[in-house]
Scaffold this active site. Structure first.
Site, PDB file in Angstrom:
ATOM      1  N   LEU A 118       0.013 122.750 -13.598  1.00 23.79           N
ATOM      2  CA  LEU A 118       0.443 122.219 -12.311  1.00 23.79           C
ATOM      3  C   LEU A 118       1.847 121.654 -12.484  1.00 23.79           C
ATOM      4  O   LEU A 118       2.139 120.974 -13.474  1.00 23.79           O
ATOM      5  CB  LEU A 118      -0.483 121.093 -11.852  1.00 23.79           C
ATOM      6  CG  LEU A 118      -1.649 121.442 -10.930  1.00 23.79           C
ATOM      7  CD1 LEU A 118      -2.476 120.181 -10.659  1.00 23.79           C
ATOM      8  CD2 LEU A 118      -1.169 122.031  -9.625  1.00 23.79           C
ATOM      9  N   ASP A 119       2.752 121.923 -11.524  1.00 25.96           N
ATOM     10  CA  ASP A 119       4.098 121.367 -11.588  1.00 25.96           C
ATOM     11  C   ASP A 119       4.030 119.844 -11.674  1.00 25.96           C
ATOM     12  O   ASP A 119       3.074 119.226 -11.185  1.00 25.96           O
ATOM     13  CB  ASP A 119       4.901 121.768 -10.349  1.00 25.96           C
ATOM     14  CG  ASP A 119       5.173 123.256 -10.282  1.00 25.96           C
ATOM     15  OD1 ASP A 119       5.139 123.912 -11.346  1.00 25.96           O
ATOM     16  OD2 ASP A 119       5.412 123.767  -9.172  1.00 25.96           O
ATOM     17  N   SER A 120       5.048 119.239 -12.250  1.00 24.24           N
ATOM     18  CA  SER A 120       5.062 117.781 -12.377  1.00 24.24           C
ATOM     19  C   SER A 120       5.024 117.092 -11.010  1.00 24.24           C
ATOM     20  O   SER A 120       4.465 116.001 -10.878  1.00 24.24           O
ATOM     21  CB  SER A 120       6.300 117.327 -13.161  1.00 24.24           C
ATOM     22  OG  SER A 120       7.487 117.771 -12.528  1.00 24.24           O
TER      23      SER A 120
END
EC number: 5.4.99.-
Length: 348
Positions: A118-120
């Site tokens: 998951l993207d930050s």
């Protein structure tokens, strides 16, 4: 002693005792009560210390025996790898490992990894494998995922989300809810999609995002086939629109939102992104918040989540441990990387 005497004096000054006790007897009673309390406290402290010494090896053994797949709740901010490190550190600290008395024992590696980056800037379900459960993470990559994404019309960024630099601005005031709903069918089913430049996809062994941050010129990857199982508009309040998306592996919500903006003769980027489901794991029912990242809570979650896995991938019962005296050796291992995927399985 002084405190006991003060208590006796204070009590007698407030309400005279109709049957006075000689001072020597009062002091003796106070001394006896104080000694009894101190003895009781010492006994509790000794018992607690003994329990702590016993529980750490027991917890370490239990940690090493954990095996399966569960889910945690990833907040906005940390990367998936950073969150996995945080989880690992909490478990090691709880088990008191590695500890000096185990250093000469047989080593055993604790494997723990995630199966879907998951993207930050995103939050939501992050599937985690532990022990032999890391072997099941590949199926998590190819399985379906569900997201709630809020896009912002009128602005394009280099990262395709709100964390990047604005590269273009276009009007959006004439776009209606009907306009958005009318084009969603074009992005449903088996479609072709160009991945973002800021991604974990690699060129010459290095991530495209790393090359971009260095300022190097990077060519976009060619469009590739992806699958969108369902796509609907949940809310439209210009310039913001919220989508409910269920898709297969290798799909980029950032690219979807950007492509929708272009299709509407404008531009768009992702403002908020939440993964609500990955495979059979949902955010509401299965994702453990950080205050539940304990050995016992994870063991309970593994037990509950075992019924969610397909029968053909379910783990067999573990063999008895060779010994309860095994040291934990934490290593970084890349189990697998799916070519063309931003979802990389990482095991520590």
């Amino acid at each position: 002693m002084a405190a006991a005497e003060a208590a006796v004096v204070s009590s007698s000054s407030l309400k005279p005792d109709t049957t006075p006790v000689p001072e020597s007897a009062g002091m003796a009673a106070a001394t006896a009560a104080t000694s009894s309390a101190m003895a009781a406290a010492a006994a509790v402290a000794a018992r607690t210390g003994s329990e702590a010494r016993v529980s750490k090896p027991a917890l370490a053994t239990k940690l090493l025996s954990l095996s399966g797949v569960f889910a945690v709740h990833k907040p906005k901010g940390p990367t998936s790898a950073e969150l996995l490190n945080r989880l690992k550190e909490k478990l090691l600290a709880e088990a008191g490992m590695p500890s000096p008395e185990w250093t000469k024992r047989k080593k055993q590696t604790l494997k723990i990894g995630h199966g879907g980056t998951l993207d930050s800037a995103a939050r939501g379900v992050l599937v985690v494998g532990i022990g032999r459960g890391t072997k099941l993470l590949t199926s998590m990559l190819s399985g379906s995922k569900r997201y709630i994404a809020t896009g912002e019309l009128g602005k394009a960024t280099d990262t395709l989300d709100s964390t990047g630099k604005v590269t273009e601005e276009k009007p959006y005031d004439k776009i209606t809810q009907e306009d958005i709903e009318g084009i969603l069918q074009k992005f449903t089913g088996n479609i072709m999609q160009v991945p973002p430049l800021y991604s974990a996809l690699k060129k010459d062994g290095q991530r495209l995002s790393t090359l971009m941050k260095r300022g190097e010129v990077v060519e976009a990857k060619p469009a590739r086939p992806v699958t969108v199982y369902s796509l609907s508009l949940q809310k439209f309040q210009p310039p913001f629109f919220t989508l409910d998306v269920e898709c297969g592996g290798g799909f980029y919500i950032r690219s979807l939102v950007s492509d929708i903006g272009k299709e509407l003769s404008s531009c768009a980027n992702v403002l908020e992104l939440t993964r609500t489901k990955q495979g059979p794991f949902t955010l509401e029912e299965h994702a453990l918040p950080e205050d539940k990242w304990t050995i016992d809570d994870i063991a309970q979650s593994l037990e509950q989540c075992s019924s969610l896995l397909p029968a053909e991938t379910a783990l067999k019962k573990s063999k008895p441990e060779e010994s309860n005296e095994q040291v934990l050796s934490c290593e970084y291992i890349t189990l697998n990387e799916i070519k063309g995927e931003d979802d990389v399985i990482k095991t520590f």
